[in-house]
Design a protein around this motif. Sequence first.
Motif, PDB file in Angstrom:
ATOM      1  N   ALA A  85     -41.985  23.130   7.634  1.00 42.94           N
ATOM      2  CA  ALA A  85     -42.049  23.614   9.010  1.00 42.94           C
ATOM      3  C   ALA A  85     -41.039  24.722   9.251  1.00 42.94           C
ATOM      4  N   PHE A  86     -40.995  25.715   8.363  1.00 39.30           N
ATOM      5  CA  PHE A  86     -40.054  26.812   8.538  1.00 39.30           C
ATOM      6  C   PHE A  86     -40.299  27.520   9.867  1.00 39.30           C
ATOM      7  N   ASP A  87     -41.582  27.703  10.224  1.00 40.25           N
ATOM      8  CA  ASP A  87     -41.909  28.319  11.509  1.00 40.25           C
ATOM      9  C   ASP A  87     -41.429  27.451  12.668  1.00 40.25           C
ATOM     10  N   GLU A  88     -41.530  26.130  12.510  1.00 38.97           N
ATOM     11  CA  GLU A  88     -41.087  25.201  13.550  1.00 38.97           C
ATOM     12  C   GLU A  88     -39.579  25.336  13.772  1.00 38.97           C
ATOM     13  N   VAL A  89     -38.824  25.416  12.691  1.00 33.96           N
ATOM     14  CA  VAL A  89     -37.367  25.570  12.797  1.00 33.96           C
ATOM     15  C   VAL A  89     -37.028  26.900  13.474  1.00 33.96           C
ATOM     16  N   GLN A  90     -37.735  27.968  13.103  1.00 27.14           N
ATOM     17  CA  GLN A  90     -37.520  29.269  13.736  1.00 27.14           C
ATOM     18  C   GLN A  90     -37.872  29.197  15.214  1.00 27.14           C
ATOM     19  N   ASP A  91     -38.974  28.504  15.536  1.00 22.31           N
ATOM     20  CA  ASP A  91     -39.371  28.359  16.939  1.00 22.31           C
ATOM     21  C   ASP A  91     -38.322  27.603  17.750  1.00 22.31           C
ATOM     22  N   LEU A  92     -37.664  26.616  17.129  1.00 21.79           N
ATOM     23  CA  LEU A  92     -36.607  25.887  17.844  1.00 21.79           C
ATOM     24  C   LEU A  92     -35.443  26.819  18.166  1.00 21.79           C
ATOM     25  N   ALA A  93     -35.077  27.659  17.203  1.00 19.26           N
ATOM     26  CA  ALA A  93     -34.003  28.629  17.456  1.00 19.26           C
ATOM     27  C   ALA A  93     -34.428  29.602  18.554  1.00 19.26           C
ATOM     28  N   ASP A  94     -35.671  30.081  18.467  1.00 21.91           N
ATOM     29  CA  ASP A  94     -36.182  31.000  19.491  1.00 21.91           C
ATOM     30  C   ASP A  94     -36.216  30.327  20.855  1.00 21.91           C
ATOM     31  N   PHE A  95     -36.567  29.037  20.871  1.00 25.20           N
ATOM     32  CA  PHE A  95     -36.619  28.284  22.121  1.00 25.20           C
ATOM     33  C   PHE A  95     -35.266  28.327  22.823  1.00 25.20           C
ATOM     34  N   LEU A  96     -34.198  28.185  22.047  1.00 24.21           N
ATOM     35  CA  LEU A  96     -32.855  28.202  22.630  1.00 24.21           C
ATOM     36  C   LEU A  96     -32.450  29.594  23.093  1.00 24.21           C
ATOM     37  N   LEU A  97     -32.906  30.613  22.389  1.00 21.90           N
ATOM     38  CA  LEU A  97     -32.411  31.958  22.643  1.00 21.90           C
ATOM     39  C   LEU A  97     -33.358  32.856  23.420  1.00 21.90           C
ATOM     40  N   THR A  98     -34.583  32.419  23.661  1.00 15.30           N
ATOM     41  CA  THR A  98     -35.583  33.287  24.258  1.00 15.30           C
ATOM     42  C   THR A  98     -35.171  33.840  25.622  1.00 15.30           C
ATOM     43  N   GLU A  99     -34.441  33.068  26.377  1.00 16.81           N
ATOM     44  CA  GLU A  99     -34.015  33.543  27.692  1.00 16.81           C
ATOM     45  C   GLU A  99     -32.502  33.714  27.749  1.00 16.81           C
ATOM     46  N   CYS A 100     -31.923  34.005  26.596  1.00 16.25           N
ATOM     47  CA  CYS A 100     -30.476  34.164  26.521  1.00 16.25           C
ATOM     48  C   CYS A 100     -29.995  35.152  27.571  1.00 16.25           C
ATOM     49  N   CYS A 101     -29.057  34.710  28.351  1.00 13.31           N
ATOM     50  CA  CYS A 101     -28.355  35.551  29.325  1.00 13.31           C
ATOM     51  C   CYS A 101     -29.251  36.063  30.457  1.00 13.31           C
ATOM     52  N   ALA A 102     -30.440  35.479  30.627  1.00 12.19           N
ATOM     53  CA  ALA A 102     -31.388  35.939  31.641  1.00 12.19           C
ATOM     54  C   ALA A 102     -30.807  35.859  33.055  1.00 12.19           C
TER      55      ALA A 102
END
Length: 112
Positions: A85-102
């Motif tokens: 689930a390499f994509d899943e792990v990347q998606d988890l990181a993206d989930f945390l950072l997608t709205e970084c500093c919004a």
Amino acid sequence: MKMDSPTSLDLTRAAAAFAALGSEQRLSVLRTLVRAGPDGLSIGTLGDRTGVTGSTLTHHVKILASAGLVTQARQGRSIICAAVAFDEVQDLADFLLTECCADSTDTDHTHG
């Protein structure tokens, strides 16, 4: 798991994955499997590399598999574990950072 616009299902899946990673030993197991690549490792080699063995390792791998982060497959007399689930792990990181500093008023913010 696409996290472009979080929904309750995305939040539920992310929470389950993060819960599965909420143990130092499980995180170590996953990191070791990620390092091994898609071919994975035998349960014995995984135990040797992480220092987690026996029923404890089996328990942790089962939790990671339930969260969709790893798979187990029998090859002959061995059980091979892989972080597929390499994509899943990347998606988890993206989930945390997608709205970084919004919501930040500071316009000079960077991450990653």
